[in-house]
Motif scaffolding. Structure first.
Motif, PDB file in Angstrom:
ATOM      1  N   HIS A  41       7.110   5.552  -8.349  1.00  0.00           N
ATOM      2  CA  HIS A  41       7.056   6.799  -9.119  1.00  0.00           C
ATOM      3  C   HIS A  41       8.005   6.769 -10.306  1.00  0.00           C
ATOM      4  O   HIS A  41       8.416   7.813 -10.805  1.00  0.00           O
ATOM      5  N   ARG A  42       8.373   5.563 -10.748  1.00  0.00           N
ATOM      6  CA  ARG A  42       9.220   5.428 -11.929  1.00  0.00           C
ATOM      7  C   ARG A  42       8.531   4.489 -12.907  1.00  0.00           C
ATOM      8  O   ARG A  42       7.920   3.494 -12.511  1.00  0.00           O
ATOM      9  N   GLU A  57      -4.690   8.218 -10.520  1.00  0.00           N
ATOM     10  CA  GLU A  57      -3.249   7.995 -10.597  1.00  0.00           C
ATOM     11  C   GLU A  57      -2.674   7.607  -9.238  1.00  0.00           C
ATOM     12  O   GLU A  57      -1.844   6.706  -9.134  1.00  0.00           O
ATOM     13  N   SER A  58      -3.134   8.272  -8.185  1.00  0.00           N
ATOM     14  CA  SER A  58      -2.677   7.923  -6.837  1.00  0.00           C
ATOM     15  C   SER A  58      -3.181   6.546  -6.437  1.00  0.00           C
ATOM     16  O   SER A  58      -2.452   5.745  -5.836  1.00  0.00           O
ATOM     17  N   LEU A  63       8.594   9.842 -12.639  1.00  0.00           N
ATOM     18  CA  LEU A  63       7.331  10.522 -12.856  1.00  0.00           C
ATOM     19  C   LEU A  63       7.085  11.550 -11.760  1.00  0.00           C
ATOM     20  O   LEU A  63       7.529  11.396 -10.628  1.00  0.00           O
ATOM     21  N   GLY A  64       6.383  12.597 -12.115  1.00  0.00           N
ATOM     22  CA  GLY A  64       5.989  13.558 -11.096  1.00  0.00           C
ATOM     23  C   GLY A  64       4.971  12.942 -10.153  1.00  0.00           C
ATOM     24  O   GLY A  64       4.222  12.031 -10.524  1.00  0.00           O
ATOM     25  N   TRP A  78      -1.053  13.126  -3.963  1.00  0.00           N
ATOM     26  CA  TRP A  78      -0.316  12.003  -3.394  1.00  0.00           C
ATOM     27  C   TRP A  78      -0.073  12.182  -1.898  1.00  0.00           C
ATOM     28  O   TRP A  78      -0.210  11.245  -1.104  1.00  0.00           O
ATOM     29  N   SER A  79       0.295  13.384  -1.490  1.00  0.00           N
ATOM     30  CA  SER A  79       0.538  13.643  -0.069  1.00  0.00           C
ATOM     31  C   SER A  79      -0.746  13.443   0.741  1.00  0.00           C
ATOM     32  O   SER A  79      -0.729  12.844   1.824  1.00  0.00           O
ATOM     33  N   ILE A  80      -1.867  13.918   0.212  1.00  0.00           N
ATOM     34  CA  ILE A  80      -3.151  13.737   0.896  1.00  0.00           C
ATOM     35  C   ILE A  80      -3.482  12.254   1.003  1.00  0.00           C
ATOM     36  O   ILE A  80      -3.941  11.767   2.050  1.00  0.00           O
ATOM     37  N   CYS A  81      -3.227  11.536  -0.067  1.00  0.00           N
ATOM     38  CA  CYS A  81      -3.495  10.095  -0.091  1.00  0.00           C
ATOM     39  C   CYS A  81      -2.699   9.375   1.003  1.00  0.00           C
ATOM     40  O   CYS A  81      -3.251   8.557   1.752  1.00  0.00           O
ATOM     41  N   ARG A  82      -1.407   9.684   1.110  1.00  0.00           N
ATOM     42  CA  ARG A  82      -0.572   9.019   2.119  1.00  0.00           C
ATOM     43  C   ARG A  82      -1.005   9.378   3.539  1.00  0.00           C
ATOM     44  O   ARG A  82      -1.002   8.529   4.434  1.00  0.00           O
TER      45      ARG A  82
END
Length: 582
Positions: A493-494, A462-463, A383-384, A389-393
């Motif tokens: 992410h799969r 989603e995140s 999945l994309g 996602w980067s902000i979340c991490r």
């Protein structure tokens, strides 16, 4: 029947081995995980406290499975006082045939990935032995790249990216003896790692680099027993750590014939070095409970062509004869994919099937062909990443250590450099951390509180869902640094969709099995292609040994190798097919 009573003689010998150093060389379908779990339970039943046992797995999912299996079958007994009322200690958990009881299901000292275990050691011993900050945060790849670019700009590095990547990969500077004169690329390496330590942040690679230094300084017997699964895929970094850990009893499980992760740094030479060391007791598990006889014999015929391997066999322990077919007369790849589809229409009811390929391109074309004639396909799609996602991490890394001004400043930069600089300046004038001045985040946040916090700052659903899946993978005592590690798990992410025939690459299907397996695209250009022939042969072997009862190996006379916009090219059958047939 107890678990020990279900083991064969070779498995029992491995589980009960009294040697301090054991390397268990298994074959596909031999029950390697079963033996690892039985060994852990045997140790506990023999009086070893669970907290003195460390189990290292290749993935978080494997760790969860091992912990589940350890508890399964233990008898839970209600503990009561003499007057029949519930005892304040709660329930008692008894291993089979043991007088030792635990008030809760036994928790190992650690069960998870090598990164997680080394992080735990760094948190416990790093401040004293390595002068590390008392709190550490694990950063994602993007944040690590940002820090590296800061160092490059600061030092004015003019070298190539390839030179720098090789230096970081092959020559970790943490703890190494510095030369009197350093090259420009070495200076970047040293400064990059120095800043990580200074800021209390660690990339995935830096965790292992620091771990290599730490193991040399640890006091003896940090734990009593170390068990490691899938050691055939251990990288040099991992091997140095596991070999150097001051733990007297080590139990390593591996199959060198299934070493297929060189693209992730894995080196089969590391487990082979243990088999040549007279200090290690070598035990083999050669009974294959998955594959029928003809499949085992075909796989054995193939793998014996590898010269640099430890002699062992894969011997079928099933009652079936099995069937192996080789298709080499199909004119084009579309003829091949269509033949596969029509063969799968004959799949007996209740049987499972998988079509495996070396490349995602071939797997995608097979899936499309199957679906076009009405065959239901189960795919594990990548999945994309969610947009935020980067902000979340980054935010979770900050939550793990909110008083870390470097992480707080990086978070402020989302609002622009001028604003970030002003907030940092005002915090410094007030002799406060950026968090105390601006964010006011709690100094400690538990993993189960993260979801609520993410919702309050507007992280997308989603995140948040993927973070929840990561939290579900954590051990009981894990915190946010461990969560940051799990967030790097590719499986988040799969997503597997459908319920029919599985279509996958061989790498993605490792550790799984099906009644029928079809290896598609068995061309010379792919197997071995331009890769190391012994690893390519091992990959082919892994694909073959996923099959329980029927194995089909197919190839075509022409194929488009890299996309439908390319013209078909002549294709030759892989030499591996000849090795099997001979």
């Amino acid at each position: 029947m107890t678990q020990m009573e279900t083991l064969n003689s070779s498995q029992t010998e491995a589980v009960r081995s009294m040697a301090p150093l054991n390397v268990i060389i298994g074959t596909p379908g031999c029950g390697k995980t079963k033996v690892l779990v039985a060994r852990i339970r045997h140790l506990i039943e023999s009086g070893v406290h669970p907290s003195d046992i460390v189990a290292i797995t290749y993935t978080h999912a494997a760790a969860s499975e091992i912990q589940k299996r350890i508890v399964d079958g233990w008898e839970c007994i209600k503990a009561v006082t003499t007057d029949g009322k519930p005892h304040p200690s709660g329930d008692a958990w008894f291993p089979p045939h043991s007088i030792i009881a635990y008030t809760t299901p036994p928790q190992l000292g650690y069960c998870g990935t090598i990164h997680g275990y080394v992080l735990k050691l760094l948190q416990q011993h790093g401040p004293r032995l390595l002068k590390l900050p008392s709190r550490l945060s694990v950063i994602d790849e993007e944040s690590a790249e940002t820090l590296l670019q800061e160092v490059i700009k600061h030092l004015g590095y003019k070298g190539t990216k390839a030179e720098l990547e090789e230096e970081l990969r092959e020559h970790p500077s943490i703890g190494s003896t510095l030369k009197p004169v350093l090259s420009s690329v070495q200076l970047v390496n040293v400064e990059y790692h120095h800043r990580m330590i200074q800021y209390g942040i660690l990339s995935f690679d830096a965790i292992l680099d620091l771990g290599n230094v730490l193991v040399e300084r640890l006091e003896p017997n940090v734990s009593a027993h170390l068990l490691i699964d899938e050691y055939q895929d251990a990288s040099d970094r991992v091997h140095r750590i596991c070999d150097g850990l001051p733990i007297a009893n080590k139990f390593v499980v591996a199959d060198p014939d299934q070493a297929i992760m060189s693209f992730m740094g894995g080196k089969v030479s590391n487990v082979m070095s243990l088999t040549r060391n007279p200090s290690w007791c070598i035990l083999k598990l050669e009974d294959n409970y998955r594959c029928d006889r003809s499949i085992c014999e075909a796989a054995q015929s193939l793998i014996e062509h590898n010269k640099n391997r430890m002699p062992k066999v894969t011997r079928s322990a099933t009652s079936g004869e099995g069937q192996v077919d080789v298709w080499t007369n199909l004119p084009t790849e579309m003829h091949e994919y269509t033949a596969i589809a029509h063969e799968l229409l004959k799949l007996p009811q209740g049987c499972t099937a998988a079509v495996l390929a070396r490349t995602n391109f071939v797997a995608a074309q097979v899936a499309r062909t199957l679906e076009s004639i009405g065959i239901t396909v189960q795919k594990k799609d990548k999945l994309g990443l969610p947009e935020d996602w980067s902000i979340c991490r980054k935010f979770i890394a900050l939550l793990a250590n909110p008083e870390n001004d470097y992480l707080a400043y990086q978070w402020l930069l989302r609002g622009g450099k001028n604003m970030a600089d002003n907030v940092r300046l005002r915090a410094a004038e007030n002799m406060e951390s950026i968090n105390a001045h601006a964010f006011k985040l709690p100094k400690q946040t538990a993993p189960d509180e993260v979801i609520d916090v993410l919702g309050r700052i507007g992280i997308e659903a989603e995140s948040v869902e993927r973070v929840q899946r990561a939290i579900d993978m954590l051990n009981e005592n894990d915190g946010l640094p461990e969560l940051c590690l799990v967030l790097g798990n590719e499986d988040l992410h799969r997503k597997e969709t459908g319920s029919g025939v599985t279509v996958s690459t061989i790498h993605s299907f490792k550790g799984r099995e099906a009644d029928w397996v079809i290896l598609a695209g068995c061309d010379l250009e792919v197997f071995p292609g331009n890769d190391n022939i012994e690893e390519a042969r091992r990959l082919f072997y892994v694909g073959m040994t996923r099959a329980r009862h029927r194995l089909i190996l197919s190839t075509a006379n022409t194929r488009r190798q890299h996309g439908w916009h390319k013209l078909p090219q002549p294709a030759m059958p892989s030499q591996f097919l000849k090795e099997i047939l001979n």
